[in-house]
Each structure stands twice: as structure tokens, then as C-alpha cells.
Design an enzyme around this catalytic site. Sequence first.
Site, PDB file in Angstrom:
ATOM      1  N   ASN A   1       0.804  -1.222   0.000  1.00 30.56           N
ATOM      2  CA  ASN A   1       0.000   0.000   0.000  1.00 30.56           C
ATOM      3  C   ASN A   1       0.837   1.272   0.000  1.00 30.56           C
ATOM      4  OD1 ASN A   1       0.304  -1.477   2.565  1.00 30.56           O
ATOM      5  ND2 ASN A   1      -0.438   0.410   3.503  1.00 30.56           N
TER       6      ASN A   1
ATOM      7  N   CYS B   1      -3.303   4.880   7.481  1.00 34.37           N
ATOM      8  CA  CYS B   1      -3.611   4.381   8.823  1.00 34.37           C
ATOM      9  C   CYS B   1      -2.619   4.906   9.845  1.00 34.37           C
ATOM     10  CB  CYS B   1      -3.582   2.859   8.860  1.00 34.37           C
ATOM     11  SG  CYS B   1      -4.692   2.134   7.681  1.00 34.37           S
TER      12      CYS B   1
HETATM   13  N1  PLP Z   1      -4.744  -4.430   3.440  1.00 33.16           N
HETATM   14  C1  PLP Z   1      -4.131  -3.439   2.774  1.00 33.16           C
HETATM   15  C2  PLP Z   1      -2.922  -3.726   1.956  1.00 33.16           C
HETATM   16  C3  PLP Z   1      -4.639  -2.137   2.855  1.00 33.16           C
HETATM   17  O1  PLP Z   1      -4.020  -1.145   2.197  1.00 33.16           O
HETATM   18  C4  PLP Z   1      -5.784  -1.898   3.642  1.00 33.16           C
HETATM   19  C5  PLP Z   1      -6.321  -0.519   3.798  1.00 33.16           C
HETATM   20  O2  PLP Z   1      -5.642   0.454   3.621  1.00 33.16           O
HETATM   21  C6  PLP Z   1      -6.390  -2.976   4.307  1.00 33.16           C
HETATM   22  C7  PLP Z   1      -5.836  -4.223   4.176  1.00 33.16           C
HETATM   23  C8  PLP Z   1      -7.593  -2.791   5.166  1.00 33.16           C
HETATM   24  O3  PLP Z   1      -8.764  -2.688   4.401  1.00 33.16           O
HETATM   25  P1  PLP Z   1     -10.051  -1.964   5.060  1.00 33.16           P
HETATM   26  O4  PLP Z   1      -9.815  -0.498   4.969  1.00 33.16           O
HETATM   27  O5  PLP Z   1     -11.200  -2.416   4.201  1.00 33.16           O
HETATM   28  O6  PLP Z   1     -10.164  -2.464   6.447  1.00 33.16           O
END
Ligand code: PLP
Length: 388
Positions: free
Chosen positions: A151, A327
Site C-alpha cells: 500500500n 492508517c
Molecule cells: N490491506 C491493505 C494492503 C490495505 O491497504 C488496507 C487498507 O488500507 C487494508 C488491508 C484494510 O482494508 P479496510 O480499509 O477495508 O479495512
Amino acid sequence: MRERSYFDWNATAPLREEARAAVAEALSLPGNPSSVHAEGRAARRLIERAREEVAGLVGDRASDVIFTSSGTEANMLALTPAIEVAGDKRPRAKLLLSAIEHASVRAGGRFPREAIEQIAVDPDGRLNLAALAEAVARSPRTLVSLMLANNETGVIQPVAEAAAIVHAAGGLLHVDAVQAAGRIDCDIAALGADLLTLSAHKIGGPKGVGALVRASDDIHFPDPLIRGGGQERGLRAGTENVAGIAGFGAAATVAHRQGAVEAAHMLALRNRLESGLQAIAPEALMFGAEVRRLPNTTLFAAPGLTAETAVIAFDLDGIAVSSGAACSSGKVQPSHVLAAMGVSPALTRGAVRVSLGWATTAAEVEKFLGAWRKLATTLSKKQRGIAA
Ligand code: PLP
């Protein structure tokens, strides 16, 4: 408000029109999908149609899709010692994770902390396959979790190669495809994934819906995440988020149909953005630029740049970018991804993520470069000791 340019698609994408329409249609239905009457059956039909649409995005069968409240929840459901495969009930003693996973995987799901082991990545941000092979040889029958694309950097992980290593040792592979979906091919069989996580809001669906996809119905979770009325094959009780799920399905259909065209559009704009960025500040560094990356993501830093200052400066110029992962921004925390890649803390503090989407325009890229020129000029004056 002045016109804004959104360059934070990895945090979340805007709702697609098709998803908005599907959400509105679902919201107008009164029935509970568990009810047997016509109203209930109408709501159920929307869910089952969405299940097929989401399955289509990853080349799987609808019966293998389990809807959850988010990608985070799908990861939580997947990461458990209690996964039965073809009747084998022995728990998995170990969870292996790459060092660059999202927080929702790093937390380890339902594994005890001492059962979790991290696998190193190379300086370019790709999983070190030799380290994975050593780790699975030490603990066969493990569960391994590896993201398809990171991400922060957008770097695409060698998932199919990892799958071969994991399966040869009798292990299972979970793939977090949240950032990859709709941007690159996510065929579950081609990837060799046993379990795969998706999130609606990254592909233009509503926020607060996700899915865990199983490669086969031989994979069972004897421990439901939420007990109650038995919805979602008994794994996730609670009346379904019908509108969210319907929107997810509509977004998945568009992402599946238009993904390749949208990816080419994003790549052309991203290439222009990166060449412009470097022409303005040749000292700027692009992370993961030498390896396969998502077509929409640039993570860069420049000596002396602080990410928070940069994010605010861009924001004042009408541009939304992010400092590392959304996050962790707001919590001034150095990126664990860049730390795992061996990037110095000083450079890490300046890392800015720019992520594009299907609606990004060439004019917006030029606007971004104009704002970057201003910022880079201020920075270089500061570094030369001239008051800006
Ligand atoms: N996994 C990855 C690689 C992410 O980038 C994200 C969110 O940024 C998530 C999981 C989590 O997804 P959600 O926002 O639907 O909880």
C-alpha cells in the site's frame, strides 16, 4: 471550496457511479435477506449477485466468497490457527508474514504473538524468497500471509513463487490483494493463493465492506469470527450489509471489465508525474522504482523534506497526498515498510505517497507538478540557508 485534486487513491477511492446506483437500489428494498418471503428473497438476490460479481474479479466461484465488514475483518478471519483443509483438523502452529504487511495483517489475527514470525524483504521492497524458503523449512504446515501489492510503495510481491515454496512445505498461503484488485490481475488460481482478501472501497465500492475468498470449498474455518444467526456460511453472523455488498459487486464488475484500460491510463499519468517530479528535483528518490509496481503509486522522498510539511503544503494548494500509509499518518510513526527496506530514518520521515486513480487527469498531474515546483524551490532555498 476551491477545486481539489485527489491523489490519495490508496487510502480510498471515490465511489463509482455504478456502485452508487447499486447502493441506492439496495437501500430501497425493505426485506431481510434471511426472510423467505418475496421481500427477503429480493434482498438475497442482490447479495448473491454481488457474490458472483466479486468472485468474477478474482476468477473464482461465488460459493467461495465470504462477505465481511472490511479488508481488515477478512484478514482477521483468515489469520487463524484453526483452518481445516480437506478434513485435516490439525491447527497451524505458526504464522509467517512479510515485514511489509498492512497493520491488519501485522496484528496477526487470531494467532498468539509468539507464533508470528516476520520474513525480510529486499531493499527494493520485495519479499526475500530465500528467507521464506528457510522459514517454511523450519516450520512446515504454517500459514503464510503475503500481500499482492504494498500500500505504501505499490511494489508487487512475488506471490506465485511464494505459493510454490509454501505449498511444497505443506503450508497455506493467504494473499492480501486489497491494493492490487482492479489495478493488476488478481486471478486466485494463477496466484496460487489459498485465501485472498479484498476491500470494496479501494475499487470504487462503499467503505465498510470486504471479502475473504477461498480457493476451494475444502478450506473450512471451524471458529466463526462472529457467532449468532449463521449468516455468511456461519462465519460472520449478523444481518448482511445489503447495500454495501451490492455496491461492492457493482464496483467489482466495473473493475473487472475496465481494469486493464484504467491501469494503462494511470500508468501513463504516473510516468509523467515521476519524470516531472525528478526533473524539478533530481535528488528526489522513488522507492521501489526498479521493480514491478502498481501502475498508480509513487512513494518518494527528498533530502530535507518532511512528510507532514509536504502534505500540508500540497493540501493548501488543493492537492490531497499522504505521508506513508493513511492508517499511520496523524500518529507521526516512521513507516515499517521503508524501515524493512533499509531506508534511513531521516529519508523515511520525508516519504510522500502519491496515488492515482481512474478519474485522475493530465491537468491534475500538471497541477501537482506546479505545487511540487513551489515546494522544491522553498526546500532548496532552506537548504542553502536563504530565508524563504
Ligand atoms: N490491506 C491493505 C494492503 C490495505 O491497504 C488496507 C487498507 O488500507 C487494508 C488491508 C484494510 O482494508 P479496510 O480499509 O477495508 O479495512
